[in-house]
Design an enzyme around this catalytic site. Sequence first.
Site: not given
Length: 304
Positions: A56, A59-60, A115, A117, A147, A237-238, A264
Amino acid sequence: MSLEEIKDHQLVGKYIQPETREVNGVLLTKIMSDNWDNIWNFQAKPDDLLIASYAKAGTTWTQEIVDMIQNDGDVQKCQRANTFDRHPFIEWALPPPLNSGLDLANKMPSPRTMKTHLPVQLLPPSFWKENSKIIYVARNPKDLLVSYYHFSRMTRMMPDPGTWEEYIEAFKAGKVLWGSWYDHVKGWWDVKDQHRILYLFYEDMKEDPKREIQKILKFLEKEMPEEVLNKIIYHTSFDVMKQNPMANYSTLPTVLMDQSISPFIRKGMPGDWKNYFTVAQNEEFDKDYQKKMAGSTLTFRTEI
């Protein structure tokens, strides 16, 4: 069999609030720990690119930016598959016959983007040996905690987070998946100058996406015309990503991720933690933070 096909499959039961096990003191799912030898022995290649972060931390978002750069801003190409199929999540192991991140990575032609974590000490050693490029993204702990809490509430693939109060304590103690946030961000910070690592901050990316994307371009040794760069800023962008089914995990069945509980891609705004922490919780958190981050040159902004 893909994740989208498991909706009515008996395997779903194996996902629901999975058991956890520690690997060298770091909490992982039992399925990951059972598969640990394969993860640890994963063979990286010199032309691999790894996007690393604590969960969180953006990453994405970073994955989408990198994919847009690699595909020269071609939106269609970047919607060829879900984020998790384009960039294998190397340690994420699933019960057979589902593909694990390792299966996907091993089948993928080079150059691969992947990817993780994993904290720095658990990264498969072949990444260091092959000197693969790594982009690490870090986010301030208060917004990340909020998050991560909401994400843990909506996904059945993570342990139950319990109450907000319980979750804050678990997070501070590092008793959440992928272990201590403090150790994670410091561990990667401490090795960033010894390897090909670009260390980014979520808050910087929110504040000035163009500047941060230019850092990624330089790190990937790519040139880009201004109009393509602006296109990438827009499409990552978000608000645009929130509507992109190939990035927002909406293709997953509700039994795995129930986005009616929490989306998500939720808020993405530094400072949202103020809506959750009480004054007392914030003071306690700050005290604990000072203790755990003492001696580190790493600093975070909790708002911009």
